[in-house]
Motif scaffolding. Structure first.
Motif, PDB file in Angstrom:
ATOM      1  N   THR A  58      41.317  35.997  46.390  1.00 57.91           N
ATOM      2  CA  THR A  58      41.764  35.161  45.265  1.00 57.91           C
ATOM      3  C   THR A  58      42.953  35.747  44.518  1.00 57.91           C
ATOM      4  O   THR A  58      43.609  35.030  43.758  1.00 57.91           O
ATOM      5  N   SER A  59      43.252  37.015  44.703  1.00 57.18           N
ATOM      6  CA  SER A  59      44.405  37.652  44.062  1.00 57.18           C
ATOM      7  C   SER A  59      45.466  37.935  45.121  1.00 57.18           C
ATOM      8  O   SER A  59      45.207  38.650  46.089  1.00 57.18           O
ATOM      9  N   ALA A  60      46.672  37.363  44.937  1.00 58.48           N
ATOM     10  CA  ALA A  60      47.722  37.544  45.939  1.00 58.48           C
ATOM     11  C   ALA A  60      48.098  39.012  46.145  1.00 58.48           C
ATOM     12  O   ALA A  60      48.205  39.467  47.295  1.00 58.48           O
ATOM     13  N   PRO A  61      48.312  39.815  45.086  1.00 58.60           N
ATOM     14  CA  PRO A  61      48.653  41.227  45.313  1.00 58.60           C
ATOM     15  C   PRO A  61      47.548  41.985  46.047  1.00 58.60           C
ATOM     16  O   PRO A  61      47.823  42.763  46.971  1.00 58.60           O
ATOM     17  N   ILE A  62      46.301  41.760  45.628  1.00 61.49           N
ATOM     18  CA  ILE A  62      45.186  42.436  46.300  1.00 61.49           C
ATOM     19  C   ILE A  62      45.058  41.927  47.728  1.00 61.49           C
ATOM     20  O   ILE A  62      44.739  42.685  48.653  1.00 61.49           O
TER      21      ILE A  62
ATOM     22  N   TYR B 122      44.817  44.198  51.013  1.00 62.18           N
ATOM     23  CA  TYR B 122      43.669  44.059  51.903  1.00 62.18           C
ATOM     24  C   TYR B 122      44.111  43.721  53.320  1.00 62.18           C
ATOM     25  O   TYR B 122      43.609  44.282  54.301  1.00 62.18           O
ATOM     26  N   ASP B 123      45.085  42.812  53.440  1.00 65.17           N
ATOM     27  CA  ASP B 123      45.544  42.413  54.763  1.00 65.17           C
ATOM     28  C   ASP B 123      46.205  43.588  55.480  1.00 65.17           C
ATOM     29  O   ASP B 123      45.977  43.805  56.678  1.00 65.17           O
ATOM     30  N   ALA B 124      47.018  44.354  54.740  1.00 62.87           N
ATOM     31  CA  ALA B 124      47.669  45.519  55.346  1.00 62.87           C
ATOM     32  C   ALA B 124      46.629  46.549  55.783  1.00 62.87           C
ATOM     33  O   ALA B 124      46.732  47.142  56.869  1.00 62.87           O
ATOM     34  N   TYR B 125      45.606  46.747  54.949  1.00 63.93           N
ATOM     35  CA  TYR B 125      44.548  47.706  55.298  1.00 63.93           C
ATOM     36  C   TYR B 125      43.791  47.251  56.546  1.00 63.93           C
ATOM     37  O   TYR B 125      43.619  48.020  57.498  1.00 63.93           O
TER      38      TYR B 125
ATOM     39  N   ARG C 111      30.611  30.609  46.806  1.00 62.14           N
ATOM     40  CA  ARG C 111      30.663  31.719  45.862  1.00 62.14           C
ATOM     41  C   ARG C 111      31.549  32.797  46.458  1.00 62.14           C
ATOM     42  O   ARG C 111      31.284  33.304  47.551  1.00 62.14           O
ATOM     43  N   ASP C 112      32.625  33.131  45.748  1.00 65.42           N
ATOM     44  CA  ASP C 112      33.475  34.230  46.189  1.00 65.42           C
ATOM     45  C   ASP C 112      32.806  35.558  45.858  1.00 65.42           C
ATOM     46  O   ASP C 112      32.238  35.728  44.778  1.00 65.42           O
ATOM     47  N   MET C 113      32.895  36.483  46.789  1.00 63.36           N
ATOM     48  CA  MET C 113      32.381  37.830  46.564  1.00 63.36           C
ATOM     49  C   MET C 113      33.470  38.835  46.908  1.00 63.36           C
ATOM     50  O   MET C 113      34.253  38.612  47.842  1.00 63.36           O
ATOM     51  N   THR C 114      33.503  39.917  46.143  1.00 64.43           N
ATOM     52  CA  THR C 114      34.524  40.956  46.322  1.00 64.43           C
ATOM     53  C   THR C 114      35.914  40.316  46.322  1.00 64.43           C
ATOM     54  O   THR C 114      36.711  40.499  47.238  1.00 64.43           O
ATOM     55  N   LEU C 115      36.168  39.524  45.264  1.00 68.02           N
ATOM     56  CA  LEU C 115      37.473  38.882  45.041  1.00 68.02           C
ATOM     57  C   LEU C 115      37.876  37.948  46.176  1.00 68.02           C
ATOM     58  O   LEU C 115      39.070  37.750  46.436  1.00 68.02           O
ATOM     59  N   GLY C 116      36.881  37.365  46.846  1.00 70.50           N
ATOM     60  CA  GLY C 116      37.183  36.425  47.910  1.00 70.50           C
ATOM     61  C   GLY C 116      37.374  37.052  49.271  1.00 70.50           C
ATOM     62  O   GLY C 116      37.737  36.342  50.224  1.00 70.50           O
ATOM     63  N   VAL C 117      37.157  38.359  49.367  1.00 70.48           N
ATOM     64  CA  VAL C 117      37.169  38.965  50.709  1.00 70.48           C
ATOM     65  C   VAL C 117      36.186  38.216  51.599  1.00 70.48           C
ATOM     66  O   VAL C 117      36.451  37.949  52.775  1.00 70.48           O
TER      67      VAL C 117
END
Length: 258
Positions: free
Chosen positions: A182-186, A190-193, A243-249
């Motif tokens: 849900t957060s573009a910067p995060i 996350y995608d890079a990781y 329900r989003d969990m861990t910021l939508g991960v």
């Protein structure tokens, strides 16, 4: 050479996503099966490493909202290693009734062995089957769960339709799946990781970087929360929520058959 404008020419094979590649739809199930045959022996260890153990909390939440009661029948699809089924088993108490259905016999073998190790000898049924064509009668189950498996099917809408078909009226559907952060910067972090960590852990622990590269790519191509909810409604589910969990991960999607 076939002229694509010729109406009598054979149609091009339907395509399906396999990671970032598009492959003939008829081949995807076989390709996915090969991935999970490769990773089955170390699948749960890899889940711990990749999520820092958080996948256990996500699955606990799934079973909390499922709220299994004695006497109910549950179907866990794409759950071959038993992680979700064992949680339902413990919550049902003296009369568990859980069917685990997975397209991959290697994953089911891991789950059966784990069940024996835990003394879970009754109340669990292990069935080889395809989420898009479940080998069960209509209106058979009170609850259907699928955790981190829906993105691997060839036709998501078929799988959702089958889930609706096998549920009894009033039955509950729960899908736990990686989703859109849900957060573009995060999300960028996350995608890079994940693009680096999954193949790395796959190479070191499971000795299979390519399979885990596919798993990362399949996460990125899975429908975001709102689109999946729409597709659930189109297959007949009511009271659809997520329900989003861990910021939508991950997102936990829910629906009812009425």
């Amino acid at each position: 050479m076939v002229d694509p404008t010729d109406p009598s020419a054979p149609a091009a094979p339907e395509q399906a996503s396999f990671g970032y590649r598009d492959v003939p739809a008829a081949e995807k199930a076989s390709l996915v099966r090969q991935v999970f045959e490769s990773v089955a022996p170390r699948y749960d260890l890899m889940n711990d490493l990749m999520s820092g153990g958080v996948h256990r909390l996500w699955k606990n939440t799934l079973v909390d909202v499922l709220h299994p009661r004695p006497g109910e029948k549950f179907l866990d699809v794409a759950g071959g290693t038993g992680d979700v089924a064992f949680r339902i088993y413990r919550r049902q108490g003296d009369r568990p009734d859980i069917t685990v259905c997975d397209i991959n016999p290697a994953m089911l073998a891991v789950g059966r062995d784990r069940a024996v190790d835990r003394g879970m000898l009754k109340g669990l049924t292990w069935t080889t089957g395809d989420a898009e064509s479940l080998p069960f009668p209509d209106r058979s189950f009170d609850g259907y769960t699928i955790a981190f498996g829906l993105r691997n099917v060839t036709d998501i809408d078929k799988a959702l339709g089958e889930a609706h078909r096998v549920l009894k009226p009033g039955g509950r559907f729960y899908c736990l799946e990686f989703s859109k952060v849900t957060s573009a910067p995060i999300g960028r972090v996350y995608d890079a990781y994940s693009s680096r960590a999954l193949p790395f852990f796959g190479r070191i622990v499971a000795r299979d970087a390519d399979s885990y590269r596919y798993l990362h790519e399949s996460i990125r191509r899975f429908p975001p929360q709102r689109e999946l909810a729409r597709r659930m409604r189109e297959q007949g589910f009511a009271n659809v929520t997520w329900r989003d969990m861990t910021l939508g991960v991950v997102a936990l999607h829910a629906g009812w058959r009425v």
